[in-house]
Design an enzyme around this catalytic site. Structure first.
Site, PDB file in Angstrom:
ATOM      1  CD  GLU A   1      40.459  41.579  32.325  1.00 12.18           C
ATOM      2  OE1 GLU A   1      40.045  41.139  33.406  1.00 12.18           O
ATOM      3  OE2 GLU A   1      41.520  42.227  32.229  1.00 12.18           O
TER       4      GLU A   1
ATOM      5  CG  HIS B   1      42.091  34.373  36.521  1.00 16.46           C
ATOM      6  ND1 HIS B   1      41.529  34.713  35.305  1.00 16.46           N
ATOM      7  CD2 HIS B   1      42.956  35.376  36.819  1.00 16.46           C
ATOM      8  CE1 HIS B   1      42.050  35.858  34.891  1.00 16.46           C
ATOM      9  NE2 HIS B   1      42.906  36.269  35.790  1.00 16.46           N
ATOM     10  CG  ASP B   2      40.442  38.184  37.600  1.00 12.24           C
ATOM     11  OD1 ASP B   2      41.460  37.858  38.247  1.00 12.24           O
ATOM     12  OD2 ASP B   2      40.504  38.733  36.478  1.00 12.24           O
TER      13      ASP B   2
ATOM     14  CG  ASP C   1      45.473  41.466  32.157  1.00 16.07           C
ATOM     15  OD1 ASP C   1      44.657  40.698  32.672  1.00 16.07           O
ATOM     16  OD2 ASP C   1      46.054  42.372  32.784  1.00 16.07           O
TER      17      ASP C   1
ATOM     18  CG  ASP D   1      45.924  36.167  30.324  1.00 20.13           C
ATOM     19  OD1 ASP D   1      45.950  37.380  30.076  1.00 20.13           O
ATOM     20  OD2 ASP D   1      45.116  35.644  31.125  1.00 20.13           O
TER      21      ASP D   1
END
Ligand code: GLC
Length: 560
Positions: free
Chosen positions: A257, A326-327, A200, A98
């Site tokens: 993302e 995870h968000d 990201d 990531d």
């Protein structure tokens, strides 16, 4: 049809901080992941996406990198990483990293140099601007994590831009030397053998020239400024350069993302002929929830959103399929019924997204059907964004009880608690004191227990993965929505020539009847179901129980 390895893969997202702690400091680490590769292999996943593992002061749990070529001290060493990568590869698994390249930590040497003087050669690697009259920031943009997107730095009397926290200064991608440094770093990791990247916040790399003020008719202190920092014209030039200098000729998987990209524009990013990214994580179904977090799932809108992505990229690009990360809070708590129908709603939602065209992603703990972790008080929230939101709500006069209620529904920590491995202390995650408390339900909902339960969510995910790999039609078969107007059913076929599979999911706690004259459903061709299904002959209609999902092989792809 030829397919790439990442099209055939199932991705498992690891939040290393919460996956497995090997040394008792309460924080997950790389040797912990290594120790759990057996589990991941048993589950059947192929690609591990590791949330950031780079050196970081952890203002945003690793999404603030201070050294791209070193490992976060709490997670271990570069030797640990090399061992993990080698063992994963030996097992036929791939590892993607990531990568946070929209911003760095304020402790990154690039930023330390950049802030040291106005003349520093790296000054232009970030956005430095003079403030307005009366000490106001250079423009009125709001940070995505709330508050102003600018922080004043007394040393040189200028402000720097940060779309996230003030400890995550934005990199200036207009600067060619910066772009070259990022490419070098990425090549260094690829040469080491990593199999790709999740990139990201990629749609934020370009900012509107001149960093203009947002219109502000309400006279707000700051204004959300997405039109000026998300998917801004010209961003694809950066992506093209990155792909040419860094990725070309390498057989890697890249996942962007991509907030702000719709199905119409997606082909530019992931089109097979464009040579850019493998796939993007789109946000439209996420916003369906975040625009109305307390509302029940709007099944029709969900079908419209996901169906458009399926159709738009059919034969042209490739989808990333996901429900959790995870968000986001846990999907059973967002869209399912964790109290009444936890197992059924977790497995129905899983069936719904997992068999579409694209690469499915599972976020750690999703395969256990975990509901949101429940926090007893606001003090337990660790997320930097949560802290900002709590402060903002307090400033508006909300009571702590009201804020706690809000954060329990929408906070990012709700899906970040330690992975429950067994029913021992702290869910078998650590021998020490975990950085976030173990999930409240870990005694019932843990890996060991679910492995031994034929009807568990975990064994259902395993069966889904196995089915997806066994049936070629699930790889490239054409997606067609069925029962598009139903407010309860999410149903579709995947068809290729004579072979076709129907996926029929009741995404509600009430019975729902599926009627279709175009093909028959026969118990002998049932491939998977999340309830027991008694024997039945060929049917053209069927009534599904609460949160029931069935997958059948059917004989024709042409629904009447
Ligand atoms: C992405 C990450 C999120 C992080 C943010 C800033 O949205 O998924 O966790 O806080 O970027 O890097």
């Amino acid at each position: 049809m030829q397919s790439r390895w990442w099209q055939q893969a199932v991705v498992y997202q690891i939040y290393p901080r919460s996956f497995m702690d090997s040394d008792g400091d309460g924080i997950g680490d790389l040797p912990g992941i290594l120790a759990r590769l057996d589990y991941l292999q048993w589950l059947g996943v192929d690609v591990l996406w590791l949330c950031p593992i780079f050196r970081s002061p952890n203002d945003d749990n690793g999404y603030d990198i201070s050294d791209y070529c070193a490992i976060m001290a709490e997670f271990g060493t570069m030797d640990d990483f090399d061992r993990l990568l080698a063992d994963a590869h030996r097992r036929g698994m791939r590892v993607i990293l990531d990568l946070v390249i929209n911003h760095t930590s304020d402790e990154h040497p690039w930023f330390i140099e950049s802030r040291s003087s106005r003349e520093n050669p790296k000054r232009d690697w970030y956005f430095w601007r003079d403030g307005g009259d009366r000490g106001s920031p250079p423009n009125n943009w709001e940070s995505i994590f709330r508050g102003p997107a600018w922080t004043y730095d007394a040393a040189t009397g200028q402000w720097y831009l940060h779309l996230f926290t003030r400890r995550q200064p934005d990199l200036n991608w207009d600067n060619a030397a910066l772009r070259a440094a990022v490419s070098d770093m990425m090549r260094w990791w690829l040469d080491k053998g990593v199999d790709g990247f999740r990139i990201d916040a990629i749609t934020h790399l370009k900012k509107a020239p001149g960093l203009p003020d947002m219109p502000n008719p309400q006279g707000l202190a700051q204004v959300p400024a997405y039109p000026f920092h998300m998917n801004v014209d010209g961003i694809l030039d950066y992506i093209d350069e990155l792909c040419t200098t860094t990725l070309a000729g390498r057989d890697v998987m890249t996942v962007g993302e991509a907030n702000g990209i719709g199905p119409g524009g997606a082909e530019e990013w992931v089109g097979a002929t464009r040579g850019r990214l493998s796939m993007v994580l789109q946000f439209e179904h996420w916003h369906l929830w975040s625009n109305a977090p307390r509302a029940p799932l709007d099944v029709r809108t969900l079908k419209r959103i996901l169906g458009r992505w399926q159709t738009a990229l059919r034969g042209r690009g490739w989808n990333a399929l996901y429900l959790e990360n995870h968000d986001l809070p846990r999907v059973v708590s967002r869209w399912g019924e964790p109290q009444r129908w936890r197992v059924q709603s977790a497995t129905a939602l899983a069936t719904m997204y997992f068999l579409m065209e694209g690469t499915p992603f599972i976020y750690q703990g999703q395969e256990l059907g975990l509901p949101n972790a429940e926090f007893a008080s606001l003090d337990e929230f660790q997320d930097t964004y949560a802290h900002n939101r709590i402060a903002e709500m307090r400033a508006k006069g909300l009571t702590d009880d009201a804020i706690l209620d809000e954060m329990r529904h929408t906070g990012r920590d709700t899906s970040r608690t330690p992975m429950p491995w067994d029913d021992g202390p702290h869910a078998g995650f650590t021998a020490g004191r975990p950085w976030l408390p173990a999930h409240q339900d870990f005694r019932d909902l843990n890996v060991v227990r679910q492995q031994g339960d034929r009807h568990s969510v975990l064994n259902y995910y395993r069966a889904l993965i196995e089915l997806r790999k066994r049936e070629p039609v699930l790889l490239h078969g054409r997606y067609r929505t069925l029962a598009g107007r139903s407010t309860k059913l999410y149903a579709y076929t995947r068809g290729d020539g004579d072979d076709a599979i129907a996926v029929i999911c009741n995404l509600s706690g009430e019975p729902a009847t599926y009627r279709h004259a175009g093909f028959t459903l026969d118990r002998t061709r049932l491939l998977l179901a999340n309830h027991d299904v008694p024997p039945h002959g060929p049917l053209t209609a069927l009534t599904l129980r609460a949160w029931e999902a069935r997958v059948y092989r059917i004989g024709t792809t042409s629904p009447a």
